[in-house]
Design a protein around this motif. Sequence first.
Motif: not given
Length: 263
Positions: A215-220
């Motif tokens: 999820i961290q790349a999608p959040i950014a």
Amino acid sequence: MDQNEIIRTAHALADAARGAVLPFFRSMGLTADDKRPDGTFDPVTEADRAVERAMRGVLAVRRPQDGILGEEFGQKAGSSGLTWVLDPIDGTRAFLAGAPTWGVLIAVSDRAGPIYGLIDQPYIGERFEGGFGRARVLGPMGEHVLAVRGDRALDQAILSTTFPEVGSPSEGAAFAEVARKVKFARYGLDCYAYSLLAAGQIDLVIEAGLAAYDIQAPIAVIEAAGGIVTDWQGGPVHLGGRVVAAAGRQQHEAALEILSRAG
């Protein structure tokens, strides 16, 4: 922090990942190991491992002071305060089925969460970028600014998730209630759904049981495009868990009103 160097390094990782993964995609004879012994198929392939090794090799040369958290090879401590969060193939089931909805996820995070990220789809040749003032997609149709759809009533919203049976029975029931209220739902898009939300094509992505590297790349990318990503209570979700990503506050609040009641 040298933002330009971080951006260059992220793109170097994505380029290395493309070179490592494409020889495996739609190849004959690619096999998968099952990471779970409980009968729920959780595949990993040599392609997953090769991609993460390639990205770690780039970081060993360009950013040896940074930490790394990767799905296949775990955590490496760093001294800079920054951590690269890597999912070499998000959507391995799609990869095995030959469907181009999988992607390579690359994020760089500080203690508060992701500050920059890429979602890369090597076969299509699309790369979604968010952070440090950037929100764009690069692909066969050229370069375009990413922008979410904005506020929309729930009954006009388009919803996506990877598996129709989201999480536990109570989580699945909460998702199903949202799905009954939206305009329509689409399934099986893996990380590509987050890209579509950032690109202004859909309104909501709802999932459960995610890890930080999911999820961290999608959040950014989504936050750079003007969207919202939280857990089902409206709090931070960069460490994983139950995720709701929204193209506007109206959809987000309407979904949360239902999801927050899940046990």
